[in-house]
Write an enzyme that holds these catalytic residues in place. Structure first.
Site, PDB file in Angstrom:
ATOM      1  N   ASP A  11      44.327  14.373  20.580  1.00 21.95           N
ATOM      2  CA  ASP A  11      43.666  14.036  21.841  1.00 21.95           C
ATOM      3  C   ASP A  11      44.483  14.668  22.955  1.00 21.95           C
ATOM      4  O   ASP A  11      45.683  14.398  23.080  1.00 21.95           O
ATOM      5  CB  ASP A  11      43.610  12.521  22.034  1.00 21.95           C
ATOM      6  CG  ASP A  11      42.580  11.853  21.137  1.00 21.95           C
ATOM      7  OD1 ASP A  11      41.692  12.555  20.639  1.00 21.95           O
ATOM      8  OD2 ASP A  11      42.676  10.630  20.936  1.00 21.95           O
ATOM      9  N   ASP A 130      31.511   7.632  19.471  1.00 19.67           N
ATOM     10  CA  ASP A 130      32.431   6.570  19.869  1.00 19.67           C
ATOM     11  C   ASP A 130      31.638   5.271  19.865  1.00 19.67           C
ATOM     12  O   ASP A 130      30.649   5.132  20.594  1.00 19.67           O
ATOM     13  CB  ASP A 130      33.015   6.842  21.260  1.00 19.67           C
ATOM     14  CG  ASP A 130      33.909   8.075  21.277  1.00 19.67           C
ATOM     15  OD1 ASP A 130      34.464   8.403  20.210  1.00 19.67           O
ATOM     16  OD2 ASP A 130      34.043   8.703  22.334  1.00 19.67           O
TER      17      ASP A 130
END
Length: 259
Positions: A11, A130
């Site tokens: 990330d 997500d």
């Protein structure tokens, strides 16, 4: 039987690899180029790179960082964050990625999945999901809701229905991230993972919650995932990729053991 894949996730925020818990309180932990090279040499099967604030900040992905990572590794490389159209996809592929991950943009404009699959092939298009558990309701029959913009915006879309639709549109793979489990190191969300895996025919990558090799064993067997994303457990040096693969191999899970 295909080998199960072990995939470190980077990330990236402002050019640095970062890690948070449940999409909050992120801290910078290293250089993504150096980390990608390290994981490649350590036996990773793929690398996933997410520019985690590109969508919420309404900016383009950091293509220079993508290019530098691609130049240092020689395994499949999936890239996501801020990809809104075919031109963005093309730039990422030309920068050296093999796969493009679309998440928020696909929810807002599902056509990007079908257009991307037609232009570059289904194998290039990964749907990033997500997901947060909100309880079953008429609008969310599975109990799992799609959340976009880095966990900031609830969409009122059922996760299972979205996964099935995305496959129909042409997605070649799903990367399924549980917001509830993200960064906790307490194990993957097995119910969510098996729910999606059992209802689509494309590969599912489980993401969120890995803390020890047993968690990967559980999600690759009970959760029926085709691959497992890992972050904290290797970013902080708790385990190496070879240790994880050795544990899985000893327990009968087929993995690539060329490290």
């Amino acid at each position: 039987m295909l080998s199960k894949r072990i995939i470190p996730c980077l990330d990236v925020r402002e050019g640095k690899t970062t890690k948070g818990i449940k999409f909050k309180n992120n801290v910078d932990i290293g250089d993504p180029v150096e980390m990608a090279r390290y994981y490649y040499e350590a036996g990773a099967d793929e690398i996933v790179f997410y520019d985690i604030t590109a969508s919420s900040e309404k900016r383009n992905i950091m293509i220079d960082v993508v290019r530098r990572v691609a130049e240092t590794i020689f395994i499949p490389f999936s890239v996501g964050g801020g990809i809104r159209n075919l031109e963005d996809m093309r730039k990422v592929l030309l920068a050296g990625a093999e796969k493009i991950s679309v998440n928020s943009s696909a929810v807002k404009n599902p056509e990007i999945i079908s257009k991307g699959a037609q232009a570059f092939g289904k194998q290039c298009i990964v749907l990033g999901m997500d997901v947060k558990f909100v309880g079953k309701s008429e609008s969310i029959p599975s109990g799992y809701e799609i959340v976009i913009n880095g966990g900031r915006t609830h969409m009122g879309i059922d996760a299972l229905e979205w996964a099935i639709r995305a496959e129909e549109l042409g997605a070649g793979e799903i990367c399924l991230n549980s917001i509830d489990a993200d960064g906790t190191c307490e194990g993957y969300e097995l119910n969510l993972t098996s729910l999606i895996s059992e209802n689509v025919s494309i590969p599912v990558i489980a993401s969120g919650g890995a803390g020890k090799p047993e968690h990967l064993f559980d999600v690759l067997t009970k959760g029926k995932a085709d691959a497992a994303l890992i972050a904290s457990m290797v970013h902080y040096g708790t385990y190496t990729i070879s240790e994880i693969k050795s544990n899985l191999d000893k327990r009968g899970v087929k993995v690539r053991t060329g490290w």
